[in-house]
Design a protein around this motif. Structure first.
Motif, PDB file in Angstrom:
ATOM      1  N   LEU A   1      -8.613 -11.671 -11.429  1.00  0.00           N
ATOM      2  CA  LEU A   1      -9.015 -10.265 -11.524  1.00  0.00           C
ATOM      3  C   LEU A   1     -10.534 -10.135 -11.598  1.00  0.00           C
ATOM      4  O   LEU A   1     -11.097  -9.111 -11.226  1.00  0.00           O
ATOM      5  CB  LEU A   1      -8.380  -9.605 -12.749  1.00  0.00           C
TER       6      LEU A   1
ATOM      7  N   PHE B   1       2.353   0.224  -1.334  1.00  0.00           N
ATOM      8  CA  PHE B   1       2.175   0.699  -2.698  1.00  0.00           C
ATOM      9  C   PHE B   1       0.777   1.297  -2.891  1.00  0.00           C
ATOM     10  O   PHE B   1       0.608   2.347  -3.518  1.00  0.00           O
ATOM     11  CB  PHE B   1       2.426  -0.458  -3.681  1.00  0.00           C
TER      12      PHE B   1
ATOM     13  N   GLY C   1      -6.389 -17.139  -6.364  1.00  0.00           N
ATOM     14  CA  GLY C   1      -6.483 -16.058  -5.373  1.00  0.00           C
ATOM     15  C   GLY C   1      -5.588 -16.257  -4.168  1.00  0.00           C
ATOM     16  O   GLY C   1      -5.287 -15.307  -3.457  1.00  0.00           O
ATOM     17  N   SER C   2      -5.145 -17.509  -3.944  1.00  0.00           N
ATOM     18  CA  SER C   2      -4.272 -17.742  -2.782  1.00  0.00           C
ATOM     19  C   SER C   2      -2.887 -17.155  -3.067  1.00  0.00           C
ATOM     20  O   SER C   2      -2.517 -16.958  -4.232  1.00  0.00           O
ATOM     21  CB  SER C   2      -4.168 -19.240  -2.491  1.00  0.00           C
ATOM     22  N   ALA C   3      -2.131 -16.919  -2.011  1.00  0.00           N
ATOM     23  CA  ALA C   3      -0.810 -16.294  -2.178  1.00  0.00           C
ATOM     24  C   ALA C   3       0.101 -17.180  -3.033  1.00  0.00           C
ATOM     25  O   ALA C   3       0.835 -16.681  -3.896  1.00  0.00           O
ATOM     26  CB  ALA C   3      -0.188 -16.040  -0.813  1.00  0.00           C
TER      27      ALA C   3
ATOM     28  N   GLU D   1       0.714   4.659  -1.361  1.00  0.00           N
ATOM     29  CA  GLU D   1       1.444   5.615  -2.205  1.00  0.00           C
ATOM     30  C   GLU D   1       0.580   6.029  -3.404  1.00  0.00           C
ATOM     31  O   GLU D   1       0.543   7.195  -3.786  1.00  0.00           O
ATOM     32  CB  GLU D   1       2.745   4.983  -2.713  1.00  0.00           C
ATOM     33  N   LEU D   2      -0.109   5.061  -3.954  1.00  0.00           N
ATOM     34  CA  LEU D   2      -0.974   5.322  -5.104  1.00  0.00           C
ATOM     35  C   LEU D   2      -2.104   6.273  -4.716  1.00  0.00           C
ATOM     36  O   LEU D   2      -2.452   7.199  -5.456  1.00  0.00           O
ATOM     37  CB  LEU D   2      -1.553   3.994  -5.613  1.00  0.00           C
TER      38      LEU D   2
ATOM     39  N   THR E   1       4.458  -4.746   1.409  1.00  0.00           N
ATOM     40  CA  THR E   1       4.919  -3.960   0.258  1.00  0.00           C
ATOM     41  C   THR E   1       3.728  -3.507  -0.576  1.00  0.00           C
ATOM     42  O   THR E   1       3.660  -2.360  -1.018  1.00  0.00           O
ATOM     43  CB  THR E   1       5.856  -4.822  -0.626  1.00  0.00           C
ATOM     44  N   TYR E   2       2.787  -4.428  -0.775  1.00  0.00           N
ATOM     45  CA  TYR E   2       1.630  -4.109  -1.615  1.00  0.00           C
ATOM     46  C   TYR E   2       0.746  -3.044  -0.955  1.00  0.00           C
ATOM     47  O   TYR E   2       0.278  -2.115  -1.600  1.00  0.00           O
ATOM     48  CB  TYR E   2       0.818  -5.376  -1.895  1.00  0.00           C
TER      49      TYR E   2
ATOM     50  N   ILE F   1      -0.141 -11.839 -16.050  1.00  0.00           N
ATOM     51  CA  ILE F   1      -1.058 -11.596 -17.157  1.00  0.00           C
ATOM     52  C   ILE F   1      -0.618 -10.366 -17.954  1.00  0.00           C
ATOM     53  O   ILE F   1      -0.141  -9.380 -17.383  1.00  0.00           O
ATOM     54  CB  ILE F   1      -2.523 -11.438 -16.655  1.00  0.00           C
TER      55      ILE F   1
ATOM     56  N   VAL G   1      -3.371  -2.645 -11.077  1.00  0.00           N
ATOM     57  CA  VAL G   1      -3.044  -2.538  -9.649  1.00  0.00           C
ATOM     58  C   VAL G   1      -3.420  -3.837  -8.935  1.00  0.00           C
ATOM     59  O   VAL G   1      -2.663  -4.357  -8.108  1.00  0.00           O
ATOM     60  CB  VAL G   1      -3.792  -1.330  -9.030  1.00  0.00           C
ATOM     61  N   GLU G   2      -4.584  -4.362  -9.287  1.00  0.00           N
ATOM     62  CA  GLU G   2      -5.046  -5.590  -8.623  1.00  0.00           C
ATOM     63  C   GLU G   2      -4.199  -6.796  -9.026  1.00  0.00           C
ATOM     64  O   GLU G   2      -4.033  -7.728  -8.233  1.00  0.00           O
ATOM     65  CB  GLU G   2      -6.517  -5.835  -8.951  1.00  0.00           C
ATOM     66  N   SER G   3      -3.664  -6.767 -10.263  1.00  0.00           N
ATOM     67  CA  SER G   3      -2.861  -7.910 -10.712  1.00  0.00           C
ATOM     68  C   SER G   3      -1.552  -8.016  -9.934  1.00  0.00           C
ATOM     69  O   SER G   3      -0.901  -9.060  -9.954  1.00  0.00           O
ATOM     70  CB  SER G   3      -2.575  -7.808 -12.211  1.00  0.00           C
ATOM     71  N   LEU G   4      -1.155  -6.948  -9.272  1.00  0.00           N
ATOM     72  CA  LEU G   4       0.096  -6.963  -8.506  1.00  0.00           C
ATOM     73  C   LEU G   4      -0.101  -7.469  -7.079  1.00  0.00           C
ATOM     74  O   LEU G   4       0.865  -7.651  -6.348  1.00  0.00           O
ATOM     75  CB  LEU G   4       0.701  -5.556  -8.463  1.00  0.00           C
ATOM     76  N   ALA G   5      -1.353  -7.671  -6.683  1.00  0.00           N
ATOM     77  CA  ALA G   5      -1.617  -8.106  -5.303  1.00  0.00           C
ATOM     78  C   ALA G   5      -1.086  -9.512  -5.077  1.00  0.00           C
ATOM     79  O   ALA G   5      -1.247 -10.381  -5.935  1.00  0.00           O
ATOM     80  CB  ALA G   5      -3.111  -8.070  -5.035  1.00  0.00           C
ATOM     81  N   PRO G   6      -0.456  -9.748  -3.925  1.00  0.00           N
ATOM     82  CA  PRO G   6       0.097 -11.086  -3.683  1.00  0.00           C
ATOM     83  C   PRO G   6      -0.974 -12.155  -3.464  1.00  0.00           C
ATOM     84  O   PRO G   6      -0.707 -13.333  -3.648  1.00  0.00           O
ATOM     85  CB  PRO G   6       0.965 -10.899  -2.426  1.00  0.00           C
ATOM     86  N   SER G   7      -2.165 -11.754  -3.027  1.00  0.00           N
ATOM     87  CA  SER G   7      -3.243 -12.738  -2.862  1.00  0.00           C
ATOM     88  C   SER G   7      -4.585 -12.012  -2.878  1.00  0.00           C
ATOM     89  O   SER G   7      -4.650 -10.788  -2.742  1.00  0.00           O
ATOM     90  CB  SER G   7      -3.090 -13.494  -1.543  1.00  0.00           C
ATOM     91  N   ALA G   8      -5.647 -12.807  -3.041  1.00  0.00           N
ATOM     92  CA  ALA G   8      -6.985 -12.220  -3.077  1.00  0.00           C
ATOM     93  C   ALA G   8      -7.339 -11.560  -1.741  1.00  0.00           C
ATOM     94  O   ALA G   8      -8.015 -10.535  -1.702  1.00  0.00           O
ATOM     95  CB  ALA G   8      -8.003 -13.289  -3.435  1.00  0.00           C
ATOM     96  N   GLN G   9      -6.864 -12.162  -0.647  1.00  0.00           N
ATOM     97  CA  GLN G   9      -7.150 -11.594   0.675  1.00  0.00           C
ATOM     98  C   GLN G   9      -6.482 -10.230   0.837  1.00  0.00           C
ATOM     99  O   GLN G   9      -7.080  -9.299   1.362  1.00  0.00           O
ATOM    100  CB  GLN G   9      -6.654 -12.530   1.798  1.00  0.00           C
TER     101      GLN G   9
ATOM    102  N   GLN H   1      -1.032 -16.823  -6.717  1.00  0.00           N
ATOM    103  CA  GLN H   1      -0.736 -15.509  -7.312  1.00  0.00           C
ATOM    104  C   GLN H   1       0.758 -15.332  -7.598  1.00  0.00           C
ATOM    105  O   GLN H   1       1.124 -14.610  -8.512  1.00  0.00           O
ATOM    106  CB  GLN H   1      -1.225 -14.386  -6.393  1.00  0.00           C
TER     107      GLN H   1
ATOM    108  N   LEU I   1       8.062  -0.424  -9.842  1.00  0.00           N
ATOM    109  CA  LEU I   1       6.883  -0.801  -9.053  1.00  0.00           C
ATOM    110  C   LEU I   1       6.641  -2.305  -9.117  1.00  0.00           C
ATOM    111  O   LEU I   1       6.418  -2.961  -8.085  1.00  0.00           O
ATOM    112  CB  LEU I   1       5.669  -0.039  -9.610  1.00  0.00           C
TER     113      LEU I   1
ATOM    114  N   ARG J   1       9.239  -4.231  -7.256  1.00  0.00           N
ATOM    115  CA  ARG J   1       9.021  -4.153  -5.798  1.00  0.00           C
ATOM    116  C   ARG J   1       7.871  -5.071  -5.375  1.00  0.00           C
ATOM    117  O   ARG J   1       7.996  -5.834  -4.418  1.00  0.00           O
ATOM    118  CB  ARG J   1       8.704  -2.696  -5.440  1.00  0.00           C
ATOM    119  N   CYS J   2       6.757  -4.977  -6.086  1.00  0.00           N
ATOM    120  CA  CYS J   2       5.579  -5.745  -5.674  1.00  0.00           C
ATOM    121  C   CYS J   2       5.757  -7.249  -5.886  1.00  0.00           C
ATOM    122  O   CYS J   2       5.267  -8.045  -5.105  1.00  0.00           O
ATOM    123  CB  CYS J   2       4.342  -5.270  -6.420  1.00  0.00           C
TER     124      CYS J   2
END
Lengths: 210, 354
Positions: A49, B7, A65-67, B10-11, B3-4, A75, B93-101, A70, A94, A97-98
């Motif tokens: 983050l 989202f 940071g890689s998929a 939508e946000l 999906t992200y 956290i 919101v950022e913590s839900l991202a699947p990757s940094a990219q 993550q 939410l 879903r994510c």
């Protein structure tokens, strides 16, 4: 294994760590330190983050940071606050879903934390303890391999505290790496710790005997 | 990833809807606002369009119109920016991202969405300029494109606003009337430096408010709009002002002040509400009242300038509207005030056209 090498980070002119190094095996790790020593920032950096100005972080050979990285990390922190203008149920959906997880474990933890009657409530109207429970629910339900908890026991009632400790022990037994940042003493909680580290100014880490 | 991104869209949509939630409660008011928008904005936009595409004008004559368009859009952008989530919610919101990219990509996409009004209004102008076949128009188009790229590159509203201002006011021509803006920018820097890290007490309410005020995007937009209109007024005085130009300045100014006062009032009330118990604990009832009233100050400054720039009747109504919008938290009175204001503007606007 979590591997942090030569990590440097700061806010503007204020430098929090310089060349911080840390290697952690799966288990329950307690990170203590005075207010402002950088515990929360370190957790946010490990959760991708915040971005370190220098250094590298890997977990199970995956770069931060890689998929793949993550997908393994979760956290719970006061500084990572669920969207206030959504309902508790909406936030659970939410995250389901994510993160691609079913609703059942989320609802299970929510029930254990006594959040079920509040599912239709907006997050903004929850009390401090209820917000903490929601945050823990979201972090625990994903069954992460790297669980980062910033002051997880603040504002929790005794029943929830017992449940939370039991869940952390279970995560440990399942091979997860749990890193708990807290200014409190670990002796106050029913936890079998593997390691107790203390973070001091400038990013100096020392091992505290258990 | 998909999906992200969905989202995040939508946000964004949810934020946009919440921004105008108070207005949606009053359908009559919305109707009137739309009516006023047609009357108030039609004339300046037509004039703006006409002057922008007027082949008889050279580049220096057309730039003020383009600048005005961008300032209007900047104010709109400031209005959207007020609905930005808190840092803690952004982290969530950022913590839900699947990757940094994916996170980087979604942030950039949201930046583009956030700047949609810029693109919506300026792309037709850009296309027209490019297709006009005139060398000077191509130069205009290149400059406009540069401004748009600078605006869209950066997501944080604070950076965007300053980059936009540099692009709009400094790049085309550094003239005497752009100096107030440069002074304002320097003043902001100095004040922020002075106040940074200082603690606040119940006795330093004004300082606290000033610190808050300067940090808000639309407050800066309000001050800049006032300064810009003043500068433009001076510019047009030298160009032998036309009647249409009076309507143009008049409508844009009143609209800008009214909307920004509303935005400011909403923000300030939110700020007070979020720190309700803190203020209760450290202020007397009288001090809390001062804390609410202090918000009128910028409006009074704006109104004083309105007296100078506009005619007396318009200025008085601008002051009244601005004060009501600023101090009153209830939407009911807000809508009544806006209704009265719009009726007056319609009557007054007709007089101007005649």
């Amino acid at each position: 294994m979590l591997s942090i090498k030569d990590l440097s980070f700061g806010y503007g002119q204020q430098r929090l760590f310089s060349n911080l190094n840390l290697q952690l095996e799966p288990g329950l790790h307690w990170l203590s330190g005075a207010n402002g020593s950088g515990k929360s920032s370190l957790l946010r950096i490990v959760a991708a983050l915040n971005h370190a100005s220098q250094g590298s972080i890997h977990f199970r050979q995956h770069q931060v940071g890689s998929a793949a990285y993550q997908a393994l990390v979760s956290i719970s922190a006061d500084a990572v606050c669920p969207l206030q203008d959504n309902t508790v149920e909406g936030i659970l959906q939410l995250v389901a879903r994510c993160r691609g997880i079913p609703m059942e474990p989320l609802l299970l933890h929510a029930k254990a934390f006594m959040l079920q009657p509040l599912l239709r409530q907006n997050v903004a109207v929850l009390s401090l303890g209820q917000q903490k429970k929601l945050s823990l629910t979201l972090a625990l339900a994903a069954k992460p391999q790297l669980l980062l908890l910033d002051e997880p026991f603040n504002a929790l009632d005794p029943e929830s505290l017992v449940y939370c400790c039991a869940q952390l022990q279970e995560a440990r037994q399942q091979g997860a790496l749990v890193l708990i940042a807290s200014h409190l003493s670990p002796q106050s909680f029913q936890l079998k710790l593997d390691q107790h580290l203390e973070l001091k100014a400038g990013g100096h880490l020392s091992v505290v005997p258990l | 990833m998909g999906t992200y991104l969905l989202f995040r869209c939508e946000l964004f949509w949810q934020q946009a809807r919440h921004a105008f939630a108070p207005l949606q409660q009053f359908s009559l008011m919305l109707l009137l606002v739309a009516g006023h928008a047609l009357i108030g904005l039609w004339a300046p936009l037509v004039l703006l369009g006409f002057q922008l595409f007027n082949p008889e004008l050279d580049i220096t004559e057309r730039w003020p119109y383009l600048q005005m368009l961008l300032v209007m859009l900047l104010c709109w952008q400031g209005a959207v920016a007020w609905q930005q989530k808190s840092v803690a919610e952004q982290y969530f919101v950022e913590s839900l991202a699947p990757s940094a990219q994916t996170l980087w990509l979604s942030n950039k996409l949201m930046a583009l969405l956030n700047q949609l009004p810029f693109w919506f209004f300026t792309l037709p102008v850009l296309i027209y300029l490019l297709l006009s076949g005139k060398t000077m128009a191509w130069l205009d188009a290149a400059q406009l494109l540069l401004v748009l790229l600078v605006l869209c590159w950066s997501f944080p509203a604070r950076q965007t606003s300053w980059l936009a201002l540099v692009a709009v006011f400094v790049l085309p021509q550094l003239s005497l009337w752009s100096l107030p803006l440069l002074i304002l920018m320097l003043l902001e820097r100095v004040l922020l430096h002075l106040f940074s890290g200082n603690s606040f007490s119940a006795g330093s309410l004004f300082r606290y408010w000033l610190y808050w005020f300067i940090g808000q995007q639309q407050n800066k937009a309000l001050l800049l709009l006032i300064t810009f209109v003043l500068a433009l007024w001076q510019y047009w005085l030298a160009q032998k002002l036309k009647a249409e130009a009076v309507v143009f300045i008049h409508s844009v100014f009143i609209w800008g002040v009214a909307l920004l006062c509303y935005a400011q009032q909403k923000l300030w009330q939110q700020q007070l509400a979020s720190q309700h118990y803190f203020w209760l604990s450290c202020c007397t009832a009288k001090q809390r009242l001062y804390l609410k009233l202090i918000n009128i100050l910028p409006v009074l400054i704006g109104a004083a300038l309105a007296l100078f720039v506009l005619n007396a009747t318009a200025a008085v109504w601008t002051i009244m509207l601005a004060v009501v919008l600023t101090v009153w938290p209830k939407v009911t009175l807000l809508s009544v005030a806006v209704l009265c204001f719009m009726l007056l503007l319609v009557l007054h606007g007709q007089g101007l056209w005649a």
